[in-house]
Design a protein around this motif. Structure first.
Motif: not given
Ligand SMILES: [Zn+2]
Length: 52
Positions: A3-19
């Motif tokens: 199953x695929x999921x599209x959304x946002x997750x927190x990137x620990x490297x960028x320290x920002x939420x990414x799609x």
């Protein structure tokens, strides 16, 4: 087929939420998780989706 999921997750490297778009998997406890890659830096990001 996974199953695929599209959304946002927190990137620990960028320290920002990414799609991101990733694959949904279920762990031993029955928790659904989406795993994908940050589009900016390529770091693996995960998002917990909750109980199936
Ligand atoms: Zn990133």
């Amino acid at each position: 087929m996974a199953e695929e999921f599209s959304g946002t997750a927190y990137c620990v490297k960028c320290k920002e939420k990414r799609d991101f778009t990733g694959e949904v998997s279920v762990n031993a406890k029955g928790t659904r998780m989406a795993k994908g890659k940050c589009p900016e830096c390529g770091t693996t990001v995960t998002r917990i989706l909750g109980k199936a």
